[in-house]
Design a protein around this motif. Structure first.
Motif, PDB file in Angstrom:
ATOM      1  N   THR A  49       0.850  -1.186   0.000  1.00 21.62           N
ATOM      2  CA  THR A  49       0.000   0.000   0.000  1.00 21.62           C
ATOM      3  C   THR A  49       0.888   1.238   0.000  1.00 21.62           C
ATOM      4  N   ASN A  50       0.370   2.333  -0.543  1.00 27.05           N
ATOM      5  CA  ASN A  50       1.129   3.579  -0.569  1.00 27.05           C
ATOM      6  C   ASN A  50       1.255   4.184   0.829  1.00 27.05           C
ATOM      7  N   LEU A  51       0.219   4.026   1.622  1.00 30.27           N
ATOM      8  CA  LEU A  51       0.267   4.486   3.020  1.00 30.27           C
ATOM      9  C   LEU A  51      -0.654   3.599   3.834  1.00 30.27           C
ATOM     10  N   GLY A  52      -0.086   2.915   4.800  1.00 33.93           N
ATOM     11  CA  GLY A  52      -0.885   2.023   5.620  1.00 33.93           C
ATOM     12  C   GLY A  52      -0.262   1.830   6.989  1.00 33.93           C
ATOM     13  N   GLN A  53      -1.011   1.200   7.873  1.00 38.29           N
ATOM     14  CA  GLN A  53      -0.523   0.862   9.204  1.00 38.29           C
ATOM     15  C   GLN A  53      -0.304  -0.641   9.279  1.00 38.29           C
ATOM     16  N   VAL A  54       0.848  -1.040   9.780  1.00 30.95           N
ATOM     17  CA  VAL A  54       1.178  -2.453   9.918  1.00 30.95           C
ATOM     18  C   VAL A  54       1.837  -2.671  11.275  1.00 30.95           C
ATOM     19  N   LYS A  55       2.117  -3.923  11.580  1.00 30.62           N
ATOM     20  CA  LYS A  55       2.765  -4.255  12.848  1.00 30.62           C
ATOM     21  C   LYS A  55       4.102  -4.927  12.561  1.00 30.62           C
ATOM     22  N   VAL A  56       5.107  -4.499  13.290  1.00 31.89           N
ATOM     23  CA  VAL A  56       6.416  -5.134  13.216  1.00 31.89           C
ATOM     24  C   VAL A  56       6.746  -5.722  14.582  1.00 31.89           C
ATOM     25  N   VAL A  57       7.607  -6.707  14.585  1.00 33.99           N
ATOM     26  CA  VAL A  57       8.033  -7.312  15.843  1.00 33.99           C
ATOM     27  C   VAL A  57       9.173  -6.486  16.429  1.00 33.99           C
ATOM     28  N   ASP A  58       9.012  -6.085  17.669  1.00 38.95           N
ATOM     29  CA  ASP A  58      10.020  -5.331  18.397  1.00 38.95           C
ATOM     30  C   ASP A  58      10.288  -6.063  19.714  1.00 38.95           C
ATOM     31  N   THR A  59      11.121  -5.507  20.541  1.00 40.70           N
ATOM     32  CA  THR A  59      11.471  -6.124  21.824  1.00 40.70           C
ATOM     33  C   THR A  59      11.087  -5.199  22.974  1.00 40.70           C
ATOM     34  N   GLU A  60      10.475  -5.761  23.977  1.00 43.68           N
ATOM     35  CA  GLU A  60      10.110  -5.000  25.179  1.00 43.68           C
ATOM     36  C   GLU A  60      10.394  -5.873  26.391  1.00 43.68           C
ATOM     37  N   VAL A  65       7.330  -8.272  21.006  1.00 47.08           N
ATOM     38  CA  VAL A  65       6.015  -7.640  21.042  1.00 47.08           C
ATOM     39  C   VAL A  65       5.731  -7.078  19.657  1.00 47.08           C
ATOM     40  N   LEU A  66       4.453  -6.813  19.388  1.00 46.89           N
ATOM     41  CA  LEU A  66       4.064  -6.180  18.138  1.00 46.89           C
ATOM     42  C   LEU A  66       3.995  -4.677  18.328  1.00 46.89           C
ATOM     43  N   LYS A  67       4.587  -3.955  17.400  1.00 46.70           N
ATOM     44  CA  LYS A  67       4.598  -2.497  17.426  1.00 46.70           C
ATOM     45  C   LYS A  67       3.951  -1.981  16.156  1.00 46.70           C
ATOM     46  N   LYS A  68       2.997  -1.076  16.293  1.00 46.50           N
ATOM     47  CA  LYS A  68       2.311  -0.535  15.122  1.00 46.50           C
ATOM     48  C   LYS A  68       3.137   0.598  14.518  1.00 46.50           C
ATOM     49  N   VAL A  69       3.346   0.527  13.214  1.00 48.68           N
ATOM     50  CA  VAL A  69       4.038   1.580  12.476  1.00 48.68           C
ATOM     51  C   VAL A  69       3.229   1.892  11.227  1.00 48.68           C
ATOM     52  N   GLU A  70       3.553   2.996  10.564  1.00 47.35           N
ATOM     53  CA  GLU A  70       2.863   3.307   9.317  1.00 47.35           C
ATOM     54  C   GLU A  70       3.851   3.823   8.287  1.00 47.35           C
ATOM     55  N   GLY A  71       3.472   3.654   7.041  1.00 45.30           N
ATOM     56  CA  GLY A  71       4.334   4.095   5.951  1.00 45.30           C
ATOM     57  C   GLY A  71       3.943   3.403   4.667  1.00 45.30           C
ATOM     58  N   LYS A  72       4.802   3.490   3.692  1.00 41.70           N
ATOM     59  CA  LYS A  72       4.602   2.811   2.410  1.00 41.70           C
ATOM     60  C   LYS A  72       5.065   1.372   2.568  1.00 41.70           C
ATOM     61  N   THR A  73       4.164   0.423   2.360  1.00 44.00           N
ATOM     62  CA  THR A  73       4.484  -0.970   2.609  1.00 44.00           C
ATOM     63  C   THR A  73       4.663  -1.732   1.301  1.00 44.00           C
ATOM     64  N   PHE A 102      21.086  -1.583   9.138  1.00 41.87           N
ATOM     65  CA  PHE A 102      19.873  -1.805   9.930  1.00 41.87           C
ATOM     66  C   PHE A 102      20.228  -2.315  11.323  1.00 41.87           C
ATOM     67  N   LYS A 103      19.440  -1.881  12.295  1.00 42.78           N
ATOM     68  CA  LYS A 103      19.572  -2.377  13.662  1.00 42.78           C
ATOM     69  C   LYS A 103      18.512  -3.445  13.890  1.00 42.78           C
ATOM     70  N   VAL A 104      18.917  -4.605  14.336  1.00 43.52           N
ATOM     71  CA  VAL A 104      17.973  -5.693  14.578  1.00 43.52           C
ATOM     72  C   VAL A 104      17.128  -5.373  15.810  1.00 43.52           C
ATOM     73  N   LEU A 105      15.824  -5.328  15.615  1.00 43.24           N
ATOM     74  CA  LEU A 105      14.895  -5.112  16.727  1.00 43.24           C
ATOM     75  C   LEU A 105      14.626  -6.414  17.467  1.00 43.24           C
ATOM     76  N   TYR A 106      14.465  -7.488  16.680  1.00 44.07           N
ATOM     77  CA  TYR A 106      14.242  -8.806  17.270  1.00 44.07           C
ATOM     78  C   TYR A 106      14.596  -9.853  16.221  1.00 44.07           C
ATOM     79  N   ALA A 107      15.219 -10.938  16.669  1.00 52.47           N
ATOM     80  CA  ALA A 107      15.514 -12.055  15.784  1.00 52.47           C
ATOM     81  C   ALA A 107      15.465 -13.337  16.594  1.00 52.47           C
ATOM     82  N   CYS A 108      14.995 -14.403  15.967  1.00 55.89           N
ATOM     83  CA  CYS A 108      15.000 -15.698  16.642  1.00 55.89           C
ATOM     84  C   CYS A 108      15.142 -16.805  15.612  1.00 55.89           C
ATOM     85  N   GLU A 109      15.770 -17.897  16.055  1.00 58.71           N
ATOM     86  CA  GLU A 109      15.846 -19.121  15.272  1.00 58.71           C
ATOM     87  C   GLU A 109      14.894 -20.131  15.891  1.00 58.71           C
TER      88      GLU A 109
END
Length: 322
Positions: A49-60, A65-73, A102-109
């Motif tokens: 989408t040209n502009l939308g809200q999505v969730k990315v995985v972050d760390t808390e 945890v899921l963090k809501k962000v928006e932008g061009k997806t 890029f800084k890794v917000l969260y990663a898992c194997e």
């Protein structure tokens, strides 16, 4: 971020889908210029989408945890080359993102992902993805029952317009001996304004009911007081509303968001208000004495300036009865 995938569908549902053509990309599809595919993979599905809200995985507090962000997806879904392991593909993506700043917000194997229940965390996100098409292979990429070989990396990179986010989640489809890869890129973008014109009647009703009306159909060149050509329709509707009420005097108020220095925004908002007054008087014949231009910078927001969406709402011109 809106990655990946719903609940696990029955095996029969998957078998009902024709086996993908692993040698041919989806028609019209291509890699995103920021993140290319793992070598030898086939692009199966695209969306965005040209502009939308999505969730990315972050760390808390050390937990995903899921963090809501928006932008061009931009969403990409790949089948990996036969025989390549999820771990190899995952580490290649993670290495490439780190090398690109890029800084890794969260990663898992796999084991860590299962322990943290990451699949369960993200399993509903695919419902939000604007795919070109959608099928059971995509919908079963991962789920609460832990698809084999699940790995995930979520990363962010700051820039002048905001953060760019990349998330890559993958799992193995053992029948094909291939790894399914969900890749989502979220880039900062500014909503293009001036797409809605308020007509004469709505302007009149707003002035009578509220004593003011906000107008987003008047837009300007960035950091300038030059009115864009597409604003002419909105200016005409403003002029008609004022012509219908010849005794009414109004403030023309320029508003900005909070980006930049306050004094610069004050000067800019004043110049923009003056430009609107000059256009109404010079082109549409509204008596100049009826128009009082004033700029107030970001002193009267109607939304939070913390997001692109909020800042777009704050950048406006208002007519206010005086």
């Amino acid at each position: 971020m809106r990655p990946i995938i719903l609940s696990l569908l029955a095996a029969a549902s998957l078998q009902a889908n024709a086996q993908p053509n692993f040698n041919k990309d989806i028609a019209g599809g291509s890699d995103h210029p920021l993140v290319h595919r793992y070598e030898g993979s086939m692009l199966y599905m695209v969306g965005g989408t040209n502009l939308g809200q999505v969730k990315v995985v972050d760390t808390e507090a050390g937990k995903p945890v899921l963090k809501k962000v928006e932008g061009k997806t931009a969403n990409r879904y790949y089948w990996g080359p036969k025989g390549r392991s999820p771990l190899e593909i995952h580490r290649n993506y993670q290495q490439a993102l780190t090398a690109a700043g890029f800084k890794v917000l969260y990663a898992c194997e796999t084991d860590q992902c299962e322990k943290a229940k990451v699949q369960n965390l993200v399993q509903e996100l695919p419902r939000e993805v604007n795919w070109k098409s959608f099928d059971a292979y995509v919908s079963s990429t991962f789920n609460s029952a832990n698809q084999p070989g699940f790995h995930l990396v979520s990363a962010a990179k700051p820039g002048p317009g905001g953060n760019t986010y990349v998330m890559v989640a993958l799992s193995e489809y053992t029948d094909f001996q291939r790894v399914r890869q969900f890749v989502q890129i979220v880039e900062p973008t500014v909503m293009e304004g001036g797409k809605v014109t308020v007509d004469t009647r709505a302007i009149q009703e707003g002035l009578q009911r509220d004593g003011k009306v906000a107008l987003y159909g008047v837009t300007f060149d960035t950091n300038k007081a030059v009115i864009r050509e597409q604003s002419s329709e909105q200016l005409e509707q403003m002029a008609k509303a004022l012509q219908a009420q010849p005794r009414m005097k109004v403030f023309i108020v320029g508003h900005t968001d909070d980006q930049g220095e306050f004094e610069a925004n004050m000067a800019l908002s004043q110049k923009r208000a003056q430009a609107v007054a000059d256009a109404l008087a010079g082109k549409y014949g509204i008596q100049a004495s009826r128009l009082m231009p004033r700029g107030v910078a970001n002193m009267a927001p109607v939304a939070s300036n913390a997001s692109d969406e909020g800042r777009a709402k704050n950048r406006r011109v208002e007519l206010v009865v005086r």
